[in-house]
Each structure stands twice: as C-alpha cells, then as structure tokens.
Scaffold this motif. Sequence first.
Motif, PDB file in Angstrom:
ATOM      1  N   LEU A  29       0.824  -1.212   0.000  1.00  0.00           N
ATOM      2  CA  LEU A  29       0.000   0.000   0.000  1.00  0.00           C
ATOM      3  C   LEU A  29       0.860   1.266   0.000  1.00  0.00           C
ATOM      4  O   LEU A  29       0.622   2.184  -0.785  1.00  0.00           O
ATOM      5  N   HIS A  30       1.843   1.309   0.863  1.00  0.00           N
ATOM      6  CA  HIS A  30       2.704   2.486   0.990  1.00  0.00           C
ATOM      7  C   HIS A  30       3.437   2.768  -0.330  1.00  0.00           C
ATOM      8  O   HIS A  30       3.474   3.909  -0.791  1.00  0.00           O
ATOM      9  N   ALA A  31       4.003   1.732  -0.918  1.00  0.00           N
ATOM     10  CA  ALA A  31       4.771   1.901  -2.156  1.00  0.00           C
ATOM     11  C   ALA A  31       3.884   2.355  -3.315  1.00  0.00           C
ATOM     12  O   ALA A  31       4.274   3.215  -4.108  1.00  0.00           O
ATOM     13  N   TYR A  35       4.699   6.118  -3.985  1.00  0.00           N
ATOM     14  CA  TYR A  35       5.739   6.056  -5.011  1.00  0.00           C
ATOM     15  C   TYR A  35       5.189   5.712  -6.395  1.00  0.00           C
ATOM     16  O   TYR A  35       5.937   5.703  -7.363  1.00  0.00           O
ATOM     17  N   GLY A  36       3.906   5.403  -6.478  1.00  0.00           N
ATOM     18  CA  GLY A  36       3.277   5.176  -7.769  1.00  0.00           C
ATOM     19  C   GLY A  36       3.667   3.890  -8.474  1.00  0.00           C
ATOM     20  O   GLY A  36       3.566   3.790  -9.694  1.00  0.00           O
ATOM     21  N   VAL A  37       4.100   2.881  -7.718  1.00  0.00           N
ATOM     22  CA  VAL A  37       4.478   1.611  -8.335  1.00  0.00           C
ATOM     23  C   VAL A  37       3.268   0.696  -8.483  1.00  0.00           C
ATOM     24  O   VAL A  37       2.231   0.911  -7.858  1.00  0.00           O
ATOM     25  N   ARG A  38       3.421  -0.313  -9.292  1.00  0.00           N
ATOM     26  CA  ARG A  38       2.469  -1.417  -9.376  1.00  0.00           C
ATOM     27  C   ARG A  38       3.009  -2.497  -8.451  1.00  0.00           C
ATOM     28  O   ARG A  38       4.096  -3.030  -8.691  1.00  0.00           O
ATOM     29  N   ALA A  39       2.294  -2.780  -7.386  1.00  0.00           N
ATOM     30  CA  ALA A  39       2.827  -3.643  -6.336  1.00  0.00           C
ATOM     31  C   ALA A  39       2.045  -4.944  -6.209  1.00  0.00           C
ATOM     32  O   ALA A  39       0.819  -4.942  -6.209  1.00  0.00           O
ATOM     33  N   THR A  40       2.800  -6.025  -6.108  1.00  0.00           N
ATOM     34  CA  THR A  40       2.240  -7.351  -5.866  1.00  0.00           C
ATOM     35  C   THR A  40       2.806  -7.858  -4.558  1.00  0.00           C
ATOM     36  O   THR A  40       4.016  -7.810  -4.337  1.00  0.00           O
ATOM     37  N   ARG A  55      -7.865  -3.608   2.607  1.00  0.00           N
ATOM     38  CA  ARG A  55      -7.163  -2.321   2.769  1.00  0.00           C
ATOM     39  C   ARG A  55      -6.890  -1.678   1.402  1.00  0.00           C
ATOM     40  O   ARG A  55      -7.023  -0.469   1.249  1.00  0.00           O
ATOM     41  N   ILE A  56      -6.520  -2.492   0.440  1.00  0.00           N
ATOM     42  CA  ILE A  56      -6.240  -1.993  -0.919  1.00  0.00           C
ATOM     43  C   ILE A  56      -7.516  -1.423  -1.529  1.00  0.00           C
ATOM     44  O   ILE A  56      -7.507  -0.330  -2.103  1.00  0.00           O
ATOM     45  N   ALA A  57      -8.616  -2.156  -1.417  1.00  0.00           N
ATOM     46  CA  ALA A  57      -9.895  -1.684  -1.962  1.00  0.00           C
ATOM     47  C   ALA A  57     -10.324  -0.388  -1.277  1.00  0.00           C
ATOM     48  O   ALA A  57     -10.753   0.565  -1.941  1.00  0.00           O
ATOM     49  N   GLU A  58     -10.189  -0.331   0.035  1.00  0.00           N
ATOM     50  CA  GLU A  58     -10.562   0.863   0.795  1.00  0.00           C
ATOM     51  C   GLU A  58      -9.730   2.076   0.377  1.00  0.00           C
ATOM     52  O   GLU A  58     -10.235   3.201   0.329  1.00  0.00           O
ATOM     53  N   ALA A  59      -8.468   1.841   0.047  1.00  0.00           N
ATOM     54  CA  ALA A  59      -7.580   2.932  -0.366  1.00  0.00           C
ATOM     55  C   ALA A  59      -7.764   3.304  -1.839  1.00  0.00           C
ATOM     56  O   ALA A  59      -7.160   4.263  -2.319  1.00  0.00           O
ATOM     57  N   ASP A  63      -6.242  -0.940  -8.747  1.00  0.00           N
ATOM     58  CA  ASP A  63      -5.679  -0.915 -10.099  1.00  0.00           C
ATOM     59  C   ASP A  63      -4.149  -1.020 -10.084  1.00  0.00           C
ATOM     60  O   ASP A  63      -3.535  -1.312 -11.100  1.00  0.00           O
ATOM     61  N   ARG A  64      -3.518  -0.813  -8.906  1.00  0.00           N
ATOM     62  CA  ARG A  64      -2.048  -0.855  -8.819  1.00  0.00           C
ATOM     63  C   ARG A  64      -1.510  -1.879  -7.833  1.00  0.00           C
ATOM     64  O   ARG A  64      -0.306  -2.077  -7.751  1.00  0.00           O
ATOM     65  N   CYS A  65      -2.403  -2.515  -7.088  1.00  0.00           N
ATOM     66  CA  CYS A  65      -1.954  -3.466  -6.061  1.00  0.00           C
ATOM     67  C   CYS A  65      -2.711  -4.778  -6.181  1.00  0.00           C
ATOM     68  O   CYS A  65      -3.908  -4.781  -6.460  1.00  0.00           O
ATOM     69  N   ARG A  66      -2.016  -5.855  -5.910  1.00  0.00           N
ATOM     70  CA  ARG A  66      -2.698  -7.140  -5.783  1.00  0.00           C
ATOM     71  C   ARG A  66      -1.959  -7.992  -4.763  1.00  0.00           C
ATOM     72  O   ARG A  66      -0.745  -7.879  -4.591  1.00  0.00           O
TER      73      ARG A  66
END
Length: 175
Positions: A29-31, A35-40, A55-59, A63-66
């Motif tokens: 989430l932080h990254a 920082y605008g990364v695509r994070a897995t 947490r990802i959905a709430e934030a 589209d950038r985290c999984r």
Amino acid sequence: KLDLICRKLRLEAGESLLDIGCGWGSLVLHAAERYGVRATGITLSEPQATFARARIAEAGLADRCRIEVRDYRDLPRGADFDKVVSVGMFEHVGRARLPTYFSQAHRLTRPGGLFLNHGIVTLSSRPSPLQMLERSLARRTSFIQRYVFPDGELVPPADVLRLAEAAGFETRDLE
C-alpha cells in the motif's frame, strides 16, 4: 521504516514491485500510494491476504496493487519485477533453504533491478556446546522461539551475503 525501504529500493512511478511475505499489505500500500508503483504482495496466509485486499480496496488502489496467497517458489517462469523486497520473512526460511530463497529472488528480479532483504541475523556463527544446549532448552520456553520465530533460524550476516552473492546478487548496502 516503510519509507526507508522504498527509498533504499529507489522506487519510481510505474515500476513493478514484488513483496515476498507481504503480511498485512502495509508495504504494498505504501509503495503504490506514495511512489506510484504497481505492487504485488505474496503471503502464505489467507487471513493476511483477505485483510490486505480489503485495505487496498478501501484505499482505492486495486488498479495498482494485488495480493496473492502463494509461495515465492511457485511464481511462474517469466514473472519478473523491477524491484523485489522481503521484510521479516527470510528468518523463517532456514539456512538449508536459503540458496533456493536467494536463487528465486534473483530469478524474480529483472536485470538491473534491486532486491532488498530485510531480516534479523545472529552475530554468533558457531555456538559453543553449552550455547547449543541452552538454545535447545530455550526453544521450548523462550518467547521468541514460541511466538515470534517458532520455525525460524537466524543466520550470521557473512553467511547471508555469501549465499545471496552465490545466487547472483551483488551486495550494494548492508545495515
């Protein structure tokens, strides 16, 4: 801590990040957010993955985290990332499996990418017989062995560096 890790990884917007042993998803989430990364993130814990996904959905970062429930050894060939990180997970790998751990991390890191391994080490490389007996007895009763690293094994920094470099990494920083 999260920002220090992201700065050490030299994260840039648009890059891909893999978090091995992502826990509750805080670094993912932080990254992504800062920082605008695509994070897995990958974890072996379904409850952690479920919580991190919420947490990802709430934030609004789906589209950038999984988050995946997956062992790092099971990521498919061809999966690679600009940056790979593992925070507080390698203590659970054990000395005997560290060559596989570092080889997999190296395979998952694109050429020219960065891997950051954040973990706890031991300063003792060869315990005395008395220390071995104390450790054996302490395993049953010590807080750390019972609740923090029940399956863990701490390794000296020199061994960690040697194994990481044998897998193909070049050490750039050590704290």
